[in-house]
Scaffold this motif. Structure first.
Motif, short mmCIF file in Angstrom:
data_model
loop_
_atom_site.label_atom_id
_atom_site.label_comp_id
_atom_site.label_asym_id
_atom_site.label_seq_id
_atom_site.Cartn_x
_atom_site.Cartn_y
_atom_site.Cartn_z
N VAL A 161 0.78 6.09 5.69
CA VAL A 161 0.31 6.02 4.30
C VAL A 161 -0.21 7.38 3.84
O VAL A 161 0.13 7.86 2.75
CB VAL A 161 -0.79 4.95 4.16
N LEU A 162 -1.01 8.03 4.67
CA LEU A 162 -1.59 9.32 4.31
C LEU A 162 -0.54 10.43 4.27
O LEU A 162 -0.71 11.42 3.56
CB LEU A 162 -2.70 9.68 5.29
N ALA A 163 0.55 10.24 5.00
CA ALA A 163 1.62 11.23 4.97
C ALA A 163 2.29 11.31 3.61
O ALA A 163 2.95 12.31 3.30
CB ALA A 163 2.66 10.91 6.05
N VAL A 164 2.11 10.28 2.79
CA VAL A 164 2.66 10.29 1.43
C VAL A 164 2.18 11.51 0.65
O VAL A 164 2.94 12.14 -0.09
CB VAL A 164 2.27 8.99 0.68
N ALA A 165 0.89 11.85 0.81
CA ALA A 165 0.29 12.95 0.05
C ALA A 165 0.29 14.25 0.82
O ALA A 165 -0.36 15.21 0.42
CB ALA A 165 -1.14 12.59 -0.34
N LEU B 84 0.83 -1.21 0.00
CA LEU B 84 0.00 0.00 0.00
C LEU B 84 0.86 1.26 0.00
O LEU B 84 0.55 2.24 -0.70
CB LEU B 84 -0.93 -0.01 1.22
N ILE B 85 1.95 1.25 0.77
CA ILE B 85 2.83 2.43 0.80
C ILE B 85 3.46 2.65 -0.56
O ILE B 85 3.47 3.76 -1.10
CB ILE B 85 3.90 2.26 1.89
N ARG B 86 3.97 1.56 -1.19
CA ARG B 86 4.57 1.71 -2.51
C ARG B 86 3.53 2.15 -3.54
O ARG B 86 3.79 3.01 -4.39
CB ARG B 86 5.23 0.40 -2.96
N TYR B 87 2.35 1.57 -3.45
CA TYR B 87 1.27 1.91 -4.40
C TYR B 87 0.88 3.38 -4.26
O TYR B 87 0.69 4.08 -5.26
CB TYR B 87 0.07 1.01 -4.13
N ALA B 88 0.77 3.85 -3.00
CA ALA B 88 0.39 5.25 -2.78
C ALA B 88 1.46 6.21 -3.30
O ALA B 88 1.15 7.26 -3.87
CB ALA B 88 0.16 5.49 -1.29
N VAL B 89 2.73 5.84 -3.13
CA VAL B 89 3.82 6.70 -3.61
C VAL B 89 3.89 6.72 -5.13
O VAL B 89 4.01 7.77 -5.75
CB VAL B 89 5.16 6.23 -3.01
#
Length: 473
Positions: free
Chosen positions: A304-308, A245-250
């Motif tokens: 995860v949300l910190a990505v954006a 999920l982290i890689r996908y979000a990034v």
């Protein structure tokens, strides 16, 4: 395929070859100690090959998998967790299954699926890894050939996990219909189909992480599954989904869409609150840890949300990696103690742990360290992990999530200390069943890791930073 690509794939090749070797070996020799030795040899060889593979640098192989420092970090973590599970399972499975050798093959294939998810850069690798992991878990949960609870838990997980996988697959189809690509780095656009498809993918992953409102399977499956398998599901299964999920979000910048960002934020906040509140009501340790894991996955969504957010992808990935390592250590320790104590049947009720400090001081100390770490008490890795989440939330101005983290952690302190206080009650000494040395030794190492990483987290932080160098760039 180039030589560098083959080198990068070394851990996957070694583990796949090891599974094949074990299939042949148990056709000739069915002895538990031999199978365990082979399993540990395969896992250690896989772990050793990670360093060899890292020498090849970052390799995008046919647009299918991206084998980089991030993938190697999680490969090593999953292999170490599988090693601990294999050792803890040895005596446990012997007492509950006539044919125990196949369990270790399922453990290895599940680990291979998790490793594939950690390196996925394409919907094909995403789905392949997820299904290899899930199908192995269905059988592992139901593996004991006596008793109804494991079978019931496996059926629930099979049906509901199948629904989640179908939701993800349908979302992939919609995304492909909009973008005409299945590679993560090519999923650009702003069409309605893309937004709906991404939403379905995130909903399916939320189920795999047991986030509210997709969490209802978690306490029943945790309670029904064998104790070491529950620990594996709580760590490696969820860790693989979180890594993906982290890689996908990034890579896809899916959270740049305000509706999806808001929806995932709401899921995170509700999971933190609901998980902790429901954990307060539990007298069964497995169910308590199940609801606790729901809250912890809500905490993880901050990374995860910190990505954006203003925190950026590298800070988000580092936070997620540190948190997942800490969560693995404390969760495996808790379920490891339960596994060691479960000689005839699983020791699940909190009442069964009363006076444990006077009966089994080593196991009680490890369980206390795990509970305090899950609560985020200083000098444990849980405190470092939550501090990272707090910092990422503040850096990204995710104020509602930060407040939910603080409130949820405050609620959690009560039921974690309830475990510790129960173990300190004076009880009359009784006859204790004999246990083998390797179980207590394994959980002692996990307990020591909780304290060492809490007091001196620099090596863990340095390893995470090195693994994500250039991540998302």
């Amino acid at each position: 395929m180039t030589g560098s690509a083959l080198t990068a794939l070394a851990p996957y090749i070694v583990l796949t070859g090891g599974v094949t070797l074990m299939l042949l070996a148990i056709s000739f020799v069915r002895r538990g100690p031999v199978t365990l030795a082979l399993t540990l040899a395969v896992l250690l060889a896989t772990l050793a090959s990670v360093g060899f593979a890292a020498g090849a640098g970052t390799q995008l192989i046919d647009g299918f998998v991206l084998v980089d420092g991030y993938a190697h970090f999680f490969t090593a973590l999953f292999v170490l967790a599988a090693t601990a599970t294999a050792v803890l399972t040895f005596g446990y499975v012997d007492r509950r299954a006539a044919q125990r050798e196949e369990f270790y093959i399922l453990l290895l294939t599940a680990t291979l699926g998790a490793m594939t998810m950690g390196a996925a850069a394409h919907f094909g690798a995403f789905l392949l890894g997820m299904e290899i992991l899930s199908i192995s878990l269905y059988a592992m949960i139901a593996y004991p050939d006596t008793g109804r609870p494991p079978l019931e838990a496996a059926i629930k997980y099979l049906v509901l996990s199948g629904v989640a996988s179908t939701t993800i697959l349908f979302g992939m189809a919609l995304v492909y219909g909009e973008t005409e690509s299945m590679q993560f780095d090519a999923l650009a656009g702003d069409g309605a189909l893309l937004r709906v498809g991404q939403g379905m993918i995130l909903a399916g992953l939320a189920f795999k992480l047991s986030l509210v409102p997709f969490h209802m399977w978690t306490p029943d499956v945790y309670q029904g599954a064998p104790a070491p398998v529950t620990g594996f599901v709580a760590t490696v299964s969820k860790g693989a989904v979180a890594a993906l999920l982290i890689r996908y979000a990034v890579t896809t910048e899916v959270l740049a869409q305000e509706a999806l960002f808001f929806g995932l934020s709401l899921i995170a906040i509700v999971s933190m609150v609901v998980g902790n509140v429901l954990a307060l009501l539990q007298d069964n340790l497995k169910r308590l840890l199940a609801y606790s894991s729901i809250a912890h996955m809500g905490y993880l969504l901050i990374a995860v949300l910190a990505v954006a957010s203003a925190a950026g992808p590298e800070m988000a990935a580092e936070t997620g990696m540190v948190y997942i390592v800490g969560y693995f250590a404390m969760t495996l320790a808790a379920f490891g103690v339960m596994t060691v104590l479960s000689t005839d049947e699983d020791v699940e009720d909190l009442a069964d742990y009363e006076g444990l400090f006077w009966r089994r001081p080593l196991l009680a100390a490890v369980l206390a360290a795990a509970a305090l770490s899950l609560a985020g008490i200083p000098l444990t890795v849980g405190f470092i992990a939550k501090f990272y989440l707090f910092a990422a939330g503040v850096e990204g101005s995710l104020w509602l999530l930060v407040w939910a983290l603080v409130i949820g952690s405050a609620i959690g302190v009560y039921y974690y200390l309830r475990i510790v206080f129960g173990m300190t009650r004076q009880m009359e000494a009784g006859d204790e069943a004999a246990i083998s040395w390797w179980g207590p030794a394994t959980v002692a190492i996990l307990g020591l890791a909780i304290l060492v990483m809490g007091v001196y987290p620099t090596p863990l932080i340095d390893a995470a930073r090195e693994a994500i160098r250039g991540f998302g760039g």
